[in-house]
Design a protein around this motif. Structure first.
Motif, short mmCIF file in Angstrom:
data_model
loop_
_atom_site.label_atom_id
_atom_site.label_comp_id
_atom_site.label_asym_id
_atom_site.label_seq_id
_atom_site.Cartn_x
_atom_site.Cartn_y
_atom_site.Cartn_z
N ARG A 81 11.41 3.54 -9.71
CA ARG A 81 11.97 2.93 -8.51
C ARG A 81 13.38 3.47 -8.25
NH1 ARG A 81 8.81 -0.81 -6.38
NH2 ARG A 81 7.34 -1.94 -7.68
N ARG A 95 -7.77 -5.50 2.49
CA ARG A 95 -7.78 -4.38 3.44
C ARG A 95 -8.97 -4.50 4.38
NH1 ARG A 95 -5.05 0.83 1.62
NH2 ARG A 95 -6.27 1.68 3.31
N VAL A 105 -6.35 -2.43 -4.95
CA VAL A 105 -5.87 -1.70 -3.77
C VAL A 105 -6.62 -2.17 -2.52
CG1 VAL A 105 -5.89 0.58 -2.66
CG2 VAL A 105 -5.04 0.34 -4.99
N ASP A 162 3.18 1.13 -7.14
CA ASP A 162 3.50 -0.29 -7.24
C ASP A 162 2.36 -1.04 -7.92
OD1 ASP A 162 5.96 0.07 -5.99
OD2 ASP A 162 5.22 -0.56 -4.01
N GLN A 163 1.12 -0.73 -7.54
CA GLN A 163 -0.05 -1.37 -8.15
C GLN A 163 -0.14 -1.02 -9.64
OE1 GLN A 163 -2.57 -3.34 -6.79
NE2 GLN A 163 -1.46 -3.49 -4.87
N PRO A 201 4.34 7.52 1.17
CA PRO A 201 4.21 6.06 1.23
C PRO A 201 2.94 5.55 0.54
CG PRO A 201 4.98 6.88 3.34
CD PRO A 201 4.63 8.09 2.50
N ALA A 202 1.82 6.25 0.69
CA ALA A 202 0.58 5.82 0.04
C ALA A 202 0.70 5.94 -1.48
CB ALA A 202 -0.59 6.67 0.54
N GLU A 203 1.35 6.99 -1.96
CA GLU A 203 1.54 7.16 -3.39
C GLU A 203 2.48 6.08 -3.94
OE1 GLU A 203 0.97 12.00 -3.82
OE2 GLU A 203 2.94 11.19 -3.29
N GLN A 204 3.50 5.74 -3.18
CA GLN A 204 4.42 4.68 -3.60
C GLN A 204 3.69 3.35 -3.73
OE1 GLN A 204 7.79 4.61 -4.56
NE2 GLN A 204 7.15 2.54 -5.14
N ALA A 205 2.83 3.04 -2.76
CA ALA A 205 2.07 1.79 -2.81
C ALA A 205 1.15 1.78 -4.02
CB ALA A 205 1.26 1.63 -1.52
N LEU A 206 0.58 2.92 -4.34
CA LEU A 206 -0.30 3.02 -5.50
C LEU A 206 0.49 2.86 -6.80
CD1 LEU A 206 -3.20 3.41 -6.32
CD2 LEU A 206 -2.88 5.88 -6.14
#
Length: 135
Positions: free
Chosen positions: A85, A42, A38, A21-22, A14-19
């Motif tokens: 994606r 936060r 990022v 996306d950025q 999940p953290a890699e996916q969010a990264l």
């Protein structure tokens, strides 16, 4: 690093996916630019070294490519956003819906995950694909 096909890329956390996306939104991007985006909003910002570790892992997995521009290293996605994606969606579909696209869409529709505008767009997309036209 050579580009790997989306079909052979390892899954993302999940953290890699969010990264990713950025990165897809801002590429090519430096570590400093990425760190700023990022950490926006936060409560507990991640450190530069944590971000660098994540970027190194994504590069090792084949998700990122780097270009050195003077003193700055630029990061960009190896697969296109659509391809990346698609890979993530395929894994999600397989993992949670037994590979059924219909089950995935049914879940979105029945669980209220789509707005009225999205439902209308989905209906139009289905009509377009039924006619054999690809948007």
């Amino acid at each position: 690093m050579s580009s790997k096909k989306a079909s052979v890329l390892p899954p993302l956390s999940p953290a890699e996916q969010a990264l990713m996306d950025q990165i897809w939104q801002r590429q090519p991007v430096t570590v400093g630019e990425l760190l700023q985006s990022v950490n926006e909003g936060r409560d507990e910002p991640i450190t530069r070294s944590t971000l660098q570790t994540q970027l190194n892992r994504l590069e090792a997995k084949g998700w990122l490519l780097t270009d050195d521009q003077g003193r700055a290293r630029l990061y960009r996605s190896a697969p296109s956003e659509k391809g990346g994606r698609g890979k993530v969606l395929s894994e999600l579909k397989q993992r949670f819906f037994g590979g059924s696209g219909l089950s995935l869409v049914r879940c979105l529709v029945e669980e209220g995950g789509l707005t009225d505008d999205e439902m209308a767009e989905l209906n139009q997309l289905i009509k377009t694909h039924r006619k054999g036209n690809q948007p």
